[in-house]
Design an enzyme around this catalytic site. Structure first.
Site, short mmCIF file in Angstrom:
data_model
loop_
_atom_site.label_atom_id
_atom_site.label_comp_id
_atom_site.label_asym_id
_atom_site.label_seq_id
_atom_site.Cartn_x
_atom_site.Cartn_y
_atom_site.Cartn_z
CG ASP A 14 -1.82 -1.21 1.32
OD1 ASP A 14 -2.33 -1.64 0.27
OD2 ASP A 14 -2.01 -1.74 2.43
CD GLU A 180 -9.48 -2.16 -1.66
OE1 GLU A 180 -10.25 -2.38 -0.72
OE2 GLU A 180 -8.66 -2.99 -2.07
C1 6LW Z 1 -5.96 -2.05 2.02
C2 6LW Z 1 -6.94 -2.17 0.95
C3 6LW Z 1 -6.90 -3.59 0.63
O1 6LW Z 1 -6.32 -1.13 2.98
O2 6LW Z 1 -6.17 -4.26 1.51
O3 6LW Z 1 -7.82 -5.37 -0.45
C4 6LW Z 1 -6.02 -3.43 2.58
N1 6LW Z 1 -7.52 -4.14 -0.30
O4 6LW Z 1 -6.67 -1.33 -0.12
C5 6LW Z 1 -4.81 -3.79 3.33
O5 6LW Z 1 -3.65 -3.60 2.57
#
Ligand code: 6LW
Length: 524
Positions: A14, A180
Site C-alpha cells: 500500500d 478502494e
Molecule cells: C488495504 C486495501 C486492501 O487497505 O487491503 O484489499 C487493505 N484491499 O486497499 C490492506 O492492505
C-alpha cells in the site's frame, strides 16, 4: 537507465508517496507490527532508505487485541506548507468484529516525532488527503453509498480532524469489487480520482476518473484499467528472458511528479514463489507514467518488469547503466548497539522490559509466545528476497522449558522456529514448524559444550534449510520447511509477509543474549 523492481522488496504494501522539493518520502501499511507505518526517503526514486516509522508510540498505535492482518491499513503521506501529514486507519479486526479508527498525525520535522492522532468521525478504510488551490483540504476514502461501497469525500481540518462538510459519494469505480485506495490529484484544471479495484489479490487493478469539479461528476478513463496484471498474456520472448519475474496483484497506487516534468507511479505487487502462492508479502514497485490526451498511460501500457529500462530518474547514480539501489542486506553487531535500527519490528505493542542491550540484545521471555495473539519476546526484519543467508549467534536461554532462537514468522499460526532448548551440556536444537493447527518437531540435534550457539537459515524460493552448531565450525542440518506453507493464500489471506526474527519464550524470565545477526540477500 535501468533499475530493478521491486524498489522496496518484502512486506511493504500500500505505498503512498509525496515530494517535498528534491526529496521523496514513502510510507507503507504495517498491520499488527510495531512501530507502525515505515517511512522511507529517496532523492532519485529508486534508491530508498528507511528513516524510521511514523507511529512510534503506543498512544498513536494501540495494538493490544489486534488480530492477524488487523491494525494499520493503507496510509497516505502528503506535504502541505512545510508540514507533513499521514492519514491511516487502525482496524480492530478481532473476534469481536471489525471496527475502524481513521486518524491523522502530522510533523514539521520529517526526521523527528509525529503528533498524537487527530481522529475522524468516519467509518471506512484507505483514507487520503487532497489540498485544492484555495487551501481547502479534503478527505477521500471508502464509504458506503446507496449502491454499496464507493469512494466518498468530505472537507476537513487536517490538524484537528474536524469535518467541514457532509460526506458525499464520488465514484463507484468501473465495476470491479472493492473500490478502494483512492487518491485525488489536480493537473491542468482537472481533478483526477485514482483508485484500486478488484481486491488486492490476483484480480487487482488501478483505475482513474476525472472531473472539472472536486465534487464530480467523474468520467471514467477510456482505457481503464490503467494498470493490471490480471489475465496477463506473455510472449515467448518474455518467458524466455532470464530476467523475467512474475508480478501479480498490481495495484493500490499513488502518483508523484519528479520536478523535471516526469511522472511516476508507485504501487504494490507480489512475486509468487509457486503458482498463485506468495509468502514475502506485497512489495513496493515503481513505473514511469506519460500523460496522453489528459489521461495517464502507465509504463507505455506494457506489463511491469523486474529490470526496467526507462528514462532517468532525478539525481540517479548509475553503475554500468544500472541505477545503484542497494540490496537491503543487514549486518548487526548487537554488542555495539544501544537501540535497534529502523528495519526491526515487534508484534503488537512490545513489553518494553523484555528487550534491553547488555553486551548484546537480551530478550527476556514474557507471558506471550509466538503461537499466541499477544506480544511475544520477538523482533524481526521483513524477508525481502527469496534467496537469503540468515545467521545469528546467541547465548541461548537455559531455563527449564525455555526456547530461544531464530524464526521464519508470518502469523502466530504459520511460523518455522529454529530453537535451542535445555541447559549445560544437555542442549538441543529443534526445528518446530507450525502450519495452521498442525505442529511438527524435528529430531533434536545435540549441541556440544555450553558456549554460544550459531544458527543459520538458507532461504530459497522453494523454502528454508535450517542449521545449528558452534560459531566458527561447520553447522549441522536440523531440518527444512516449504515456503508455500507460509504463503498468504494458505492462510486464507493475510496482508503481511514473512519475517526473519529472534525470539525467546516458554519460561517467564528466561533470557537469551543475541550478539550478532546477519541477513545477506541474493537478488534474483
Ligand atoms: C488495504 C486495501 C486492501 O487497505 O487491503 O484489499 C487493505 N484491499 O486497499 C490492506 O492492505
Amino acid at each position: 537507465m535501468k533499475y530493478r523492481n521491486p524498489i522496496i522488496p518484502g512486506f511493504y504494501p500500500d505505498p503512498s508517496i509525496c515530494r517535498a522539493g528534491d526529496d521523496f518520502y514513502l510510507v507503507n501499511s504495517s498491520f499488527e507490527f510495531f512501530p507502525g507505518v515505515p517511512l522511507y526517503h529517496s532523492r532519485d526514486l529508486v534508491c530508498w532508505e528507511q528513516l524510521g516509522s511514523v507511529l512510534t508510540r503506543k498512544s498513536q498505535l494501540p495494538l493490544s487485541g489486534c488480530g492477524t492482518s488487523g491494525g494499520i491499513f493503507a496510509p497516505t503521506i502528503r506535504e502541505h506548507n512545510g508540514r507533513f501529514y499521514m492519514i491511516t486507519t487502525n482496524v480492530n479486526k478481532s473476534s469481536r468484529g471489525f471496527a475502524t479508527a481513521n486518524f491523522i498525525v502530522h510533523t514539521d520535522d520529517i526526521r523527528g516525532e509525529w503528533s498524537d492522532p487527530a481522529f475522524l468521525d468516519h467509518e471506512g478504510i484507505d483514507p487520503s488527503l487532497f489540498w485544492d488551490d484555495d487551501g481547502n483540504c479534503y478527505y477521500v476514502g471508502t464509504h458506503f453509498g446507496e449502491k454499496g461501497q464507493c469512494i466518498g469525500q468530505f472537507q476537513l481540518n487536517p490538524d484537528t480532524g474536524e469535518h467541514l462538510s457532509e460526506t458525499r459519494p464520488l465514484w463507484y469505480g468501473t465495476g470491479g469489487r472493492c473500490p478502494e485506495g483512492p487518491h485525488m490529484y489536480k493537473k491542468d484544471g482537472w481533478y483526477y480520482l485514482m483508485i484500486a479495484e478488484g481486491g488486492t489479490e490476483y484480480g487487482h487493478m488501478e483505475t482513474i476518473a476525472r472531473s472539472r469539479s472536486v465534487w464530480g461528476p467523474f468520467e471514467s478513463c477510456p482505457h481503464n484499467p490503467i494498470l493490471t496484471h490480471r489475465d496477463l498474456m506473455l510472449s515467448f520472448e518474455t518467458m524466455a528472458n532470464p530476467n523475467y519475474v512474475e508480478f501479480e496483484g498490481t495495484g493500490h497506487a499513488d502518483l508523484v511528479d519528479d520536478k523535471d516534468g516526469g511522472w511516476w507511479l508507485v504501487f504494490h505487487a507480489v512475486r509468487p514463489s509457486k503458482s498463485q502462492l506468495h509468502h514475502i508479502g506485497r512489495e513496493t514497485m515503481l513505473v514511469p507514467v506519460e500523460w496522453v490526451d489528459g489521461w495517464p498511460v502507465v509504463n507505455g501500457g506494457r506489463a511491469v518488469e523486474a529490470l526496467m529500462e526507462t528514462r532517468d530518474t532525478p539525481g540517479v547514480q548509475l553503475a554500468d547503466g544500472l541505477a545503484e539501489q542497494g540490496d537491503f542486506s543487514l549486518e548487526e553487531d548487537f554488542t555495539q548497539m544501544q537501540k535497534l535500527s529502523p528495519s526491526w519490528a515487534y508484534l503488537r505493542n512490545p513489553h518494553e522490559e523484555s528487550y534491553r542491550f547488555d553486551r548484546g540484545l537480551v530478550l527476556t521471555a514474557g507471558p506471550d509466545c509466538l503461537d499466541g495473539m499477544g506480544s511475544p519476546s520477538f523482533v524481526g526484519i521483513r524477508q525481502r528476497q527469496f534467496r537469503a543467508l540468515v545467521e545469528a549467534e546467541l547465548e541461548p536461554a537455559s531455563q527449564d522449558r525455555a526456547q530461544s532462537g531464530l524464526t521464519v514468522f508470518h502469523t502466530n499460526e504459520h511460523h518455522y522456529d529454529l530453537m535451542v532448548t535445555g541447559s549445560g551440556d544437555e542442549r538441543n536444537v529443534i526445528l518446530r514448524k507450525r502450519v495452521c493447527d498442525m505442529v511438527t518437531e524435528s529430531t533434536p540435534v545435540a549441541l556440544p559444550g555450553s558456549g554460544p550457539v550459531a544458527l543459520k537459515i538458507q532461504s530459497h524460493k522453494w523454502g528454508y534449510e535450517f542449521f545449528a552448531g558452534t560459531p566458527g565450525e561447520t553447522l549441522r542440518p536440523v531440518g527444512q520447511g516449504l515456503s508455500q506453507l507460509l504463503s498468504t493464500e494458505v492462510m486464507a489471506g493475510t496482508f503481511t509477509g514473512c519475517f526473519f526474527g529472534l525470539f525467546c519464550q516458554g519460561s517467564e524470565e528466561a533470557r537469551a543474549r543475541f550478539s550478532r545477526f546477519r541477513c545477506q540477500y541474493i537478488t534474483f
